[in-house]
Design a protein around this motif. Structure first.
Motif, short mmCIF file in Angstrom:
data_model
loop_
_atom_site.label_atom_id
_atom_site.label_comp_id
_atom_site.label_asym_id
_atom_site.label_seq_id
_atom_site.Cartn_x
_atom_site.Cartn_y
_atom_site.Cartn_z
N MET A 1 0.82 -1.21 0.02
CA MET A 1 0.13 -0.04 0.02
C MET A 1 0.70 1.12 0.12
O MET A 1 1.84 1.32 0.74
N PRO A 2 0.35 2.31 -0.65
CA PRO A 2 1.32 3.23 -0.95
C PRO A 2 1.32 4.32 0.54
O PRO A 2 0.59 3.98 1.42
N GLY A 3 2.26 5.15 0.76
CA GLY A 3 2.30 5.79 1.80
C GLY A 3 1.57 7.09 1.88
O GLY A 3 1.35 7.71 2.84
N LEU A 4 1.16 7.39 0.64
CA LEU A 4 0.18 8.69 0.58
C LEU A 4 -1.30 8.18 0.10
O LEU A 4 -1.45 7.00 -0.50
N THR A 5 -2.33 9.08 0.23
CA THR A 5 -3.57 8.75 0.10
C THR A 5 -3.84 8.85 -1.63
O THR A 5 -3.04 9.75 -2.24
N PRO A 6 -4.43 7.94 -2.11
CA PRO A 6 -4.53 8.25 -3.56
C PRO A 6 -5.46 9.29 -3.88
O PRO A 6 -6.40 9.68 -3.16
N PRO A 7 -5.56 9.84 -5.23
CA PRO A 7 -6.37 10.71 -5.66
C PRO A 7 -7.97 10.47 -5.30
O PRO A 7 -7.95 8.98 -5.74
N ALA A 8 -8.71 11.40 -5.19
CA ALA A 8 -10.18 10.93 -5.11
C ALA A 8 -11.05 11.45 -5.79
O ALA A 8 -10.77 12.90 -6.01
N GLU A 11 -15.55 15.02 -2.80
CA GLU A 11 -15.08 15.52 -1.44
C GLU A 11 -15.27 14.39 -0.54
O GLU A 11 -14.68 14.24 0.54
N ARG A 12 -16.55 13.65 -0.28
CA ARG A 12 -16.77 12.58 0.62
C ARG A 12 -15.44 11.58 0.72
O ARG A 12 -15.08 11.16 1.55
N THR A 13 -15.17 11.28 -0.53
CA THR A 13 -14.17 10.14 -0.85
C THR A 13 -12.64 10.70 -0.26
O THR A 13 -11.87 10.04 0.49
N SER A 14 -12.55 11.93 -0.42
CA SER A 14 -11.12 12.63 -0.19
C SER A 14 -11.35 12.75 1.48
O SER A 14 -10.01 12.34 2.31
N LEU A 15 -12.31 13.02 2.20
CA LEU A 15 -12.44 13.15 3.54
C LEU A 15 -12.17 11.85 4.26
O LEU A 15 -11.43 11.47 5.14
N THR A 16 -12.98 10.80 3.88
CA THR A 16 -12.85 9.58 4.31
C THR A 16 -11.47 8.92 4.18
O THR A 16 -11.14 7.96 5.18
N THR A 17 -11.18 9.08 2.84
CA THR A 17 -9.76 8.40 2.43
C THR A 17 -8.59 8.92 3.50
O THR A 17 -7.71 8.42 3.95
N TYR A 18 -8.76 10.18 3.55
CA TYR A 18 -7.57 11.33 4.52
C TYR A 18 -7.95 10.62 6.00
O TYR A 18 -6.69 10.34 6.82
N THR A 137 -21.42 20.97 11.19
CA THR A 137 -21.81 20.27 9.97
C THR A 137 -21.00 18.61 10.08
O THR A 137 -20.09 18.76 10.86
N VAL A 138 -21.85 17.69 9.61
CA VAL A 138 -20.85 16.47 9.48
C VAL A 138 -19.49 16.63 8.76
O VAL A 138 -18.43 16.12 9.36
N ARG A 139 -19.47 17.41 7.75
CA ARG A 139 -18.18 17.73 7.18
C ARG A 139 -17.27 18.38 8.07
O ARG A 139 -16.16 17.83 8.09
N TRP A 140 -17.68 19.19 9.03
CA TRP A 140 -16.90 19.95 10.05
C TRP A 140 -16.30 18.86 10.84
O TRP A 140 -15.20 18.78 11.31
N ILE A 141 -17.19 17.85 11.17
CA ILE A 141 -16.93 16.78 12.26
C ILE A 141 -15.79 15.82 11.67
O ILE A 141 -15.03 15.51 12.04
N LEU A 143 -13.60 16.85 9.23
CA LEU A 143 -12.26 17.51 9.22
C LEU A 143 -11.75 17.45 10.71
O LEU A 143 -10.56 17.14 10.88
N HIS A 144 -12.56 17.39 11.76
CA HIS A 144 -11.97 17.53 13.00
C HIS A 144 -11.44 16.20 13.46
O HIS A 144 -10.49 16.00 13.93
N LEU A 145 -12.06 15.08 12.85
CA LEU A 145 -11.52 13.74 13.19
C LEU A 145 -10.38 13.51 12.49
O LEU A 145 -9.24 12.81 13.04
N ILE A 146 -10.08 13.99 11.63
CA ILE A 146 -8.67 14.00 10.52
C ILE A 146 -7.68 14.72 11.51
O ILE A 146 -6.60 14.36 11.72
N GLU A 147 -7.95 16.01 11.99
CA GLU A 147 -7.10 16.64 12.73
C GLU A 147 -6.80 16.09 14.08
O GLU A 147 -5.31 15.99 14.22
N GLU A 148 -7.55 15.63 14.60
CA GLU A 148 -7.43 14.94 15.88
C GLU A 148 -6.72 13.76 15.70
O GLU A 148 -5.79 13.54 16.42
N THR A 149 -6.79 13.02 14.85
CA THR A 149 -6.11 11.80 14.56
C THR A 149 -4.78 12.02 13.99
O THR A 149 -3.81 11.52 14.33
N ALA A 150 -4.67 13.13 13.27
CA ALA A 150 -3.13 13.37 12.76
C ALA A 150 -2.43 13.82 13.80
O ALA A 150 -1.04 13.68 13.75
#
Length: 190
Positions: A1-8, A11-18, A137-141, A143-150
């Motif tokens: 598996m690559p070290g980076l996320t693949p292009p999506a 938006e939904r796929t980008s957020l969930t992939t990240y 919004t769900v979008r904000w949540i 993004l926050h989960l990505i931030e918190e996990t990172a």
């Protein structure tokens, strides 16, 4: 598996992939650790890799409960949280399994929401939420989960390097058995 996320493609796929990528790298910091090593706090703070994974699972559960509007009373804060430490009866494998289950539940909840702009009410009275904020919004949540996990993945990277010198890409190469890795896979005792 690559070290980076693949292009999506959207938006939904980008957020969930990240989010999936950040979860993956946090889990990789635990690869090959013993139970004792998972509890080590080798930096100036009191964070351990096992405790960070336990906390990440707790965070996903909390935020997914908000999205699903499954309200629960917040736990009182005493300044020190058991959420950041594995108790004597908890294991690293158990924390990783709990984290995987929380992630699966989050992914399923997000997949069932057609509009990421859907409003989620902010629970009143929690000191870490702005009092004047009524919803997000769900979008904000997401993004926050990505931030918190990172953020906690970064903590775990530093802790892991302090434990045995291991760094992320060699750990990923070992944990995922990358074919033709571009980093020498981590091995115990390196």
């Amino acid at each position: 598996m690559p070290g980076l996320t693949p292009p999506a493609p959207d938006e939904r796929t980008s957020l969930t992939t990240y989010l999936a990528q950040q979860r993956r790298t946090l889990r990789a910091t635990a690869h090959g650790l013993t139970e004792d090593q998972a509890r080590l706090t080798p930096t100036a703070g009191e964070l351990s890799i096992g405790g960070l994974i336990k906390h990440a699972a707790h965070c996903e559960t909390f935020w997914t409960d908000l999205v699903l509007q499954h309200h629960r009373d917040p736990e009182p804060s005493t300044g020190e949280s058991d959420e950041f430490h594995l108790s004597p009866d908890e294991t690293l494998a158990g924390a990783l399994a709990h984290y995987a289950a929380a992630a699966k539940r989050t992914d399923a909840a997000i997949a069932d929401i057609p509009d990421l702009g859907r409003v989620v009410p902010v629970p009143p009275g929690l000191p870490w939420f702005p009092a004047e904020l009524g919803d997000w919004t769900v979008r904000w949540i997401l993004l926050h989960l990505i931030e918190e996990t990172a953020r906690h993945g970064g903590h775990a990277d530093l802790i892991r390097e302090a434990i045995d010198g291991a760094t992320l890409y060699p750990l990923l190469a070992a944990a995922e058995a990358w074919p033709d890795p571009w980093f020498q896979p981590w091995k115990p005792g390196q």
